[in-house]
Motif scaffolding. Structure first.
Motif, PDB file in Angstrom:
ATOM      1  N   LYS A  21      57.135  37.092  53.583  1.00  0.00           N
ATOM      2  CA  LYS A  21      56.473  37.504  54.826  1.00  0.00           C
ATOM      3  C   LYS A  21      56.360  36.383  55.863  1.00  0.00           C
ATOM      4  CE  LYS A  21      52.776  40.382  56.284  1.00  0.00           C
ATOM      5  NZ  LYS A  21      51.828  41.344  55.788  1.00  0.00           N
ATOM      6  N   ARG A  22      56.033  35.171  55.430  1.00  0.00           N
ATOM      7  CA  ARG A  22      55.842  34.075  56.380  1.00  0.00           C
ATOM      8  C   ARG A  22      56.837  32.945  56.206  1.00  0.00           C
ATOM      9  NH1 ARG A  22      50.322  34.327  54.752  1.00  0.00           N
ATOM     10  NH2 ARG A  22      49.579  36.213  55.662  1.00  0.00           N
ATOM     11  N   LEU A  23      57.983  33.256  55.619  1.00  0.00           N
ATOM     12  CA  LEU A  23      59.016  32.252  55.432  1.00  0.00           C
ATOM     13  C   LEU A  23      60.338  32.814  55.941  1.00  0.00           C
ATOM     14  CD1 LEU A  23      59.635  29.454  54.137  1.00  0.00           C
ATOM     15  CD2 LEU A  23      60.340  30.731  52.116  1.00  0.00           C
ATOM     16  N   GLN A  44      58.206  28.166  58.410  1.00  0.00           N
ATOM     17  CA  GLN A  44      57.112  28.684  57.591  1.00  0.00           C
ATOM     18  C   GLN A  44      55.857  28.782  58.444  1.00  0.00           C
ATOM     19  OE1 GLN A  44      55.845  26.213  54.345  1.00  0.00           O
ATOM     20  NE2 GLN A  44      54.651  27.826  53.436  1.00  0.00           N
ATOM     21  N   ILE A  45      55.219  29.942  58.384  1.00  0.00           N
ATOM     22  CA  ILE A  45      53.928  30.132  59.035  1.00  0.00           C
ATOM     23  C   ILE A  45      52.866  29.938  57.953  1.00  0.00           C
ATOM     24  CG2 ILE A  45      52.437  31.742  60.279  1.00  0.00           C
ATOM     25  CD1 ILE A  45      54.964  30.910  61.828  1.00  0.00           C
ATOM     26  N   ARG A  46      51.994  28.963  58.146  1.00  0.00           N
ATOM     27  CA  ARG A  46      51.001  28.670  57.125  1.00  0.00           C
ATOM     28  C   ARG A  46      49.651  29.300  57.436  1.00  0.00           C
ATOM     29  NH1 ARG A  46      50.927  22.726  55.368  1.00  0.00           N
ATOM     30  NH2 ARG A  46      49.660  23.699  53.793  1.00  0.00           N
ATOM     31  N   THR A  47      49.191  29.136  58.647  1.00  0.00           N
ATOM     32  CA  THR A  47      47.886  29.683  59.023  1.00  0.00           C
ATOM     33  C   THR A  47      47.831  29.794  60.538  1.00  0.00           C
ATOM     34  OG1 THR A  47      45.491  29.481  58.696  1.00  0.00           O
ATOM     35  CG2 THR A  47      46.693  27.455  59.163  1.00  0.00           C
ATOM     36  N   SER A  48      46.854  30.479  61.017  1.00  0.00           N
ATOM     37  CA  SER A  48      46.671  30.648  62.454  1.00  0.00           C
ATOM     38  C   SER A  48      45.706  29.588  62.963  1.00  0.00           C
ATOM     39  CB  SER A  48      46.108  32.047  62.722  1.00  0.00           C
ATOM     40  OG  SER A  48      45.842  32.210  64.084  1.00  0.00           O
ATOM     41  N   THR A  49      45.888  29.163  64.193  1.00  0.00           N
ATOM     42  CA  THR A  49      44.955  28.216  64.798  1.00  0.00           C
ATOM     43  C   THR A  49      43.935  28.928  65.680  1.00  0.00           C
ATOM     44  OG1 THR A  49      46.470  27.810  66.619  1.00  0.00           O
ATOM     45  CG2 THR A  49      46.606  26.326  64.718  1.00  0.00           C
ATOM     46  N   ALA A  50      44.133  30.219  65.887  1.00  0.00           N
ATOM     47  CA  ALA A  50      43.188  31.037  66.643  1.00  0.00           C
ATOM     48  C   ALA A  50      43.204  32.438  66.042  1.00  0.00           C
ATOM     49  CB  ALA A  50      43.569  31.098  68.119  1.00  0.00           C
ATOM     50  N   PRO A  67      45.121  36.398  54.253  1.00  0.00           N
ATOM     51  CA  PRO A  67      44.972  36.968  55.598  1.00  0.00           C
ATOM     52  C   PRO A  67      45.814  36.194  56.606  1.00  0.00           C
ATOM     53  CG  PRO A  67      42.872  36.109  54.774  1.00  0.00           C
ATOM     54  CD  PRO A  67      43.899  35.863  53.722  1.00  0.00           C
ATOM     55  N   TYR A  68      46.041  36.812  57.743  1.00  0.00           N
ATOM     56  CA  TYR A  68      46.856  36.172  58.769  1.00  0.00           C
ATOM     57  C   TYR A  68      46.167  34.960  59.365  1.00  0.00           C
ATOM     58  CZ  TYR A  68      50.842  39.180  59.012  1.00  0.00           C
ATOM     59  OH  TYR A  68      52.004  39.808  58.724  1.00  0.00           O
ATOM     60  N   TYR A  69      44.911  34.827  59.198  1.00  0.00           N
ATOM     61  CA  TYR A  69      44.217  33.648  59.684  1.00  0.00           C
ATOM     62  C   TYR A  69      43.212  33.215  58.637  1.00  0.00           C
ATOM     63  CZ  TYR A  69      40.753  37.164  60.911  1.00  0.00           C
ATOM     64  OH  TYR A  69      39.874  38.202  60.864  1.00  0.00           O
ATOM     65  N   GLN A  70      43.065  31.925  58.497  1.00  0.00           N
ATOM     66  CA  GLN A  70      42.119  31.347  57.556  1.00  0.00           C
ATOM     67  C   GLN A  70      41.439  30.186  58.259  1.00  0.00           C
ATOM     68  OE1 GLN A  70      44.327  30.199  54.125  1.00  0.00           O
ATOM     69  NE2 GLN A  70      45.177  32.207  53.815  1.00  0.00           N
ATOM     70  N   LEU A  71      40.502  30.494  59.079  1.00  0.00           N
ATOM     71  CA  LEU A  71      39.819  29.453  59.823  1.00  0.00           C
ATOM     72  C   LEU A  71      38.638  28.930  59.023  1.00  0.00           C
ATOM     73  CD1 LEU A  71      39.794  31.106  63.348  1.00  0.00           C
ATOM     74  CD2 LEU A  71      41.432  29.486  62.413  1.00  0.00           C
ATOM     75  N   GLU A  72      38.422  27.633  59.094  1.00  0.00           N
ATOM     76  CA  GLU A  72      37.279  27.033  58.423  1.00  0.00           C
ATOM     77  C   GLU A  72      36.003  27.453  59.159  1.00  0.00           C
ATOM     78  OE1 GLU A  72      37.328  25.132  55.657  1.00  0.00           O
ATOM     79  OE2 GLU A  72      39.459  25.562  55.554  1.00  0.00           O
ATOM     80  N   PRO A  73      34.915  27.683  58.407  1.00  0.00           N
ATOM     81  CA  PRO A  73      33.660  28.022  59.089  1.00  0.00           C
ATOM     82  C   PRO A  73      33.156  26.827  59.890  1.00  0.00           C
ATOM     83  CG  PRO A  73      33.293  27.716  56.737  1.00  0.00           C
ATOM     84  CD  PRO A  73      34.761  27.636  56.961  1.00  0.00           C
ATOM     85  N   SER A  74      32.395  27.135  60.912  1.00  0.00           N
ATOM     86  CA  SER A  74      31.790  26.063  61.698  1.00  0.00           C
ATOM     87  C   SER A  74      30.849  25.276  60.795  1.00  0.00           C
ATOM     88  CB  SER A  74      31.008  26.650  62.877  1.00  0.00           C
ATOM     89  OG  SER A  74      29.890  27.362  62.381  1.00  0.00           O
ATOM     90  N   PRO A  75      30.503  24.021  61.154  1.00  0.00           N
ATOM     91  CA  PRO A  75      29.595  23.238  60.307  1.00  0.00           C
ATOM     92  C   PRO A  75      28.273  23.948  60.045  1.00  0.00           C
ATOM     93  CG  PRO A  75      30.636  21.814  61.919  1.00  0.00           C
ATOM     94  CD  PRO A  75      31.027  23.233  62.258  1.00  0.00           C
ATOM     95  N   GLY A  76      27.729  24.611  61.070  1.00  0.00           N
ATOM     96  CA  GLY A  76      26.465  25.333  60.885  1.00  0.00           C
ATOM     97  C   GLY A  76      26.616  26.496  59.908  1.00  0.00           C
TER      98      GLY A  76
END
Length: 85
Positions: A21-23, A44-50, A67-76
């Motif tokens: 799918k992403r390669l 290769q698509i690894r993760t989304s930046t937005a 998932p198509y995006y795997q964003l890290e949670p904010s520090p809070g």
């Protein structure tokens, strides 16, 4: 755009196929007639930046896919998640 690793000229993607799918496998030709190199490689698509505004449809074959995006949670939010456990 790919750049020729031999002469730094632009390459034209001649053929591509996606075995996963992403390669994407790519065959590219150098556009410099004096060089003429041909290359094989991958995109290769690894993760989304937005976070995308529209989610692509997902089917049963995507069950074990990330998932198509795997964003890290904010520090809070990360701190809240640690305290939730």
């Amino acid at each position: 755009m790919w750049t020729c690793k031999a002469c730094n000229s632009p390459c034209r993607i001649r053929t591509s196929k996606s075995p996963l799918k992403r390669l994407t496998e790519v065959y590219a030709d150098c556009q410099n007639p004096a060089c003429g190199a041909r290359w094989y490689g991958y995109y290769q698509i690894r993760t989304s930046t937005a976070v995308p505004q529209v989610q692509p449809p997902r089917g049963p074959e995507d069950e074990n896919d990330f998932p198509y995006y795997q964003l890290e949670p904010s520090p809070g939010r990360a701190k809240e998640q640690r305290h939730d456990h």
